[in-house]
Design a protein around this motif. Sequence first.
Motif, PDB file in Angstrom:
ATOM      1  N   LEU A 385       0.834  -1.211   0.000  1.00 20.63           N
ATOM      2  CA  LEU A 385       0.000   0.000   0.000  1.00 20.63           C
ATOM      3  C   LEU A 385       0.863   1.253   0.000  1.00 20.63           C
ATOM      4  O   LEU A 385       0.626   2.188  -0.791  1.00 20.63           O
ATOM      5  CB  LEU A 385      -0.922  -0.005   1.221  1.00 20.63           C
ATOM      6  N   LEU A 386       1.863   1.300   0.860  1.00 26.10           N
ATOM      7  CA  LEU A 386       2.732   2.472   0.945  1.00 26.10           C
ATOM      8  C   LEU A 386       3.489   2.700  -0.363  1.00 26.10           C
ATOM      9  O   LEU A 386       3.596   3.840  -0.836  1.00 26.10           O
ATOM     10  CB  LEU A 386       3.711   2.311   2.106  1.00 26.10           C
ATOM     11  N   ALA A 387       4.003   1.624  -0.945  1.00 29.41           N
ATOM     12  CA  ALA A 387       4.733   1.753  -2.202  1.00 29.41           C
ATOM     13  C   ALA A 387       3.819   2.231  -3.320  1.00 29.41           C
ATOM     14  O   ALA A 387       4.209   3.076  -4.152  1.00 29.41           O
ATOM     15  CB  ALA A 387       5.369   0.414  -2.574  1.00 29.41           C
ATOM     16  N   ALA A 388       2.592   1.712  -3.341  1.00 30.80           N
ATOM     17  CA  ALA A 388       1.639   2.129  -4.379  1.00 30.80           C
ATOM     18  C   ALA A 388       1.291   3.610  -4.236  1.00 30.80           C
ATOM     19  O   ALA A 388       1.200   4.341  -5.243  1.00 30.80           O
ATOM     20  CB  ALA A 388       0.365   1.277  -4.296  1.00 30.80           C
ATOM     21  N   ARG A 389       1.097   4.067  -3.006  1.00 32.93           N
ATOM     22  CA  ARG A 389       0.780   5.482  -2.798  1.00 32.93           C
ATOM     23  C   ARG A 389       1.970   6.360  -3.166  1.00 32.93           C
ATOM     24  O   ARG A 389       1.802   7.446  -3.743  1.00 32.93           O
ATOM     25  CB  ARG A 389       0.369   5.708  -1.339  1.00 32.93           C
ATOM     26  N   ARG A 390       3.163   5.915  -2.835  1.00 39.46           N
ATOM     27  CA  ARG A 390       4.349   6.690  -3.196  1.00 39.46           C
ATOM     28  C   ARG A 390       4.487   6.756  -4.712  1.00 39.46           C
ATOM     29  O   ARG A 390       4.723   7.842  -5.273  1.00 39.46           O
ATOM     30  CB  ARG A 390       5.589   6.042  -2.594  1.00 39.46           C
ATOM     31  N   ASP A 391       4.330   5.625  -5.378  1.00 39.88           N
ATOM     32  CA  ASP A 391       4.492   5.610  -6.825  1.00 39.88           C
ATOM     33  C   ASP A 391       3.419   6.418  -7.548  1.00 39.88           C
ATOM     34  O   ASP A 391       3.645   6.963  -8.631  1.00 39.88           O
ATOM     35  CB  ASP A 391       4.484   4.162  -7.339  1.00 39.88           C
ATOM     36  N   ALA A 392       2.235   6.504  -6.934  1.00 41.33           N
ATOM     37  CA  ALA A 392       1.144   7.273  -7.541  1.00 41.33           C
ATOM     38  C   ALA A 392       1.414   8.774  -7.523  1.00 41.33           C
ATOM     39  O   ALA A 392       0.768   9.527  -8.255  1.00 41.33           O
ATOM     40  CB  ALA A 392      -0.176   6.966  -6.831  1.00 41.33           C
ATOM     41  N   LEU A 393       2.393   9.200  -6.717  1.00 45.39           N
ATOM     42  CA  LEU A 393       2.707  10.622  -6.656  1.00 45.39           C
ATOM     43  C   LEU A 393       3.405  11.091  -7.915  1.00 45.39           C
ATOM     44  O   LEU A 393       3.424  12.310  -8.205  1.00 45.39           O
ATOM     45  CB  LEU A 393       3.606  10.892  -5.440  1.00 45.39           C
ATOM     46  N   GLY A 394       4.003  10.172  -8.652  1.00 43.62           N
ATOM     47  CA  GLY A 394       4.770  10.578  -9.832  1.00 43.62           C
ATOM     48  C   GLY A 394       6.139  11.069  -9.420  1.00 43.62           C
ATOM     49  O   GLY A 394       6.565  10.954  -8.272  1.00 43.62           O
ATOM     50  N   SER A 395       6.841  11.654 -10.373  1.00 43.78           N
ATOM     51  CA  SER A 395       8.202  12.116 -10.112  1.00 43.78           C
ATOM     52  C   SER A 395       8.226  13.555  -9.637  1.00 43.78           C
ATOM     53  O   SER A 395       7.249  14.274  -9.726  1.00 43.78           O
ATOM     54  CB  SER A 395       9.040  11.990 -11.381  1.00 43.78           C
TER      55      SER A 395
END
Length: 395
Positions: A385-395
């Motif tokens: 969940l944490l990784a998915a939320r981080r990755d959803a932020l974009g660069s």
Amino acid sequence: MLAAARPRVVAALAARFRDLDLAEDAFSAACEAALREPAPIRDPAAWLYVAARRRALDALRRADREARVLADQPEPDPVGDVVPFPEPIPDDRLRLLFTCCHPALAREARIALALRVICGVSVARIARAFLVAEPAMYQRLTRAKAKIKAANIPFETPPSREWQFRVGTVLETLETALAIAYRNAAGTGETGGLAPEVERLAVLLAELMPQEAEAHGLLALVCLVRSREAARVDREGTMVPLSGQDVAQWDIARIEAGRTALDRATAIGKPGPLQVQAAIHLVHCLRRETGQTDWAAILRLYDVLTLMRPTPVVAVNRALALARATSAEEGLAALDAIETGRLTQFLPFHAVRADLLASLGKVGEARAEYDAALALDPEPAEARLLAARRDALGS
């Protein structure tokens, strides 16, 4: 299967031999022997108990203490795994829980020892729960076991007149165990059987201490937390946050059991932090009926809990409730006002801060907080969940 039997077997061995180190060492040796067994073991707990008991006896004989052990009735000569598990084993765990919570031990040492011995929680997880380094927790456990032996603390449930001096720590131990189990949303692995065991002991304590309001408060809390188990992980094994869970998957019977237990606690008229926490979870569970979460009510309850338990951990949860009830800006301000200290090792602190920063469009800071949370070794479902939320932020 072997790990699941640990609390029951170690408790029985400790009650028999009155030596926690011997019980744990014998259990470990029995597990090694079980792994070498060519055929499946039908009853792991019984097999492990018999095997561990033999190894404990061998160790005592080697230490020239045979007479003290063999004074008991003759031991059976079991074959394979067909010997029934000795009773009353469930009471052994309760007896050992009260032993570990003896007032002669420091509070955190009592809780940590009980979590390790009775609940089978790893030292690493216990250390994370107390926000301390793992070597430091090992030292506390070692000192606590040594003190039990040196002070000849009896392995027996104390008379009821003495329960008031231990029950608070017993309840806090089970509360901490529930929190550790709750972190593992998938309910698998080492802590997979922890929540059911906490519930079993909570039921027993509520029955044994019907006038102890917080015992009913703990039971209410356990029931309400466990009512949402089926909705906590999606098909991909990712943790589903409470706000995104499908309420149709919540367990109505457990919600009602929690409500009943909380009503019993309230009727006694002795408010406590476990009852307040149960009330918070009940408000969350009411979303199944109303379709909404009453964050204003949750915030008020956290205000009460803060008065009862003014800890940084409670402050983090209150900050999130404030953000949901008012605004992300107010929640973040409350979070940043907390004296961090050991909170840098508290995963929810970073997760909540990341969530609030992301909602305010502060992508870089949010990403850094997600990275900090992931660095603290979350359980697999939470890590996804944490990784998915981080990755959803974009660069």
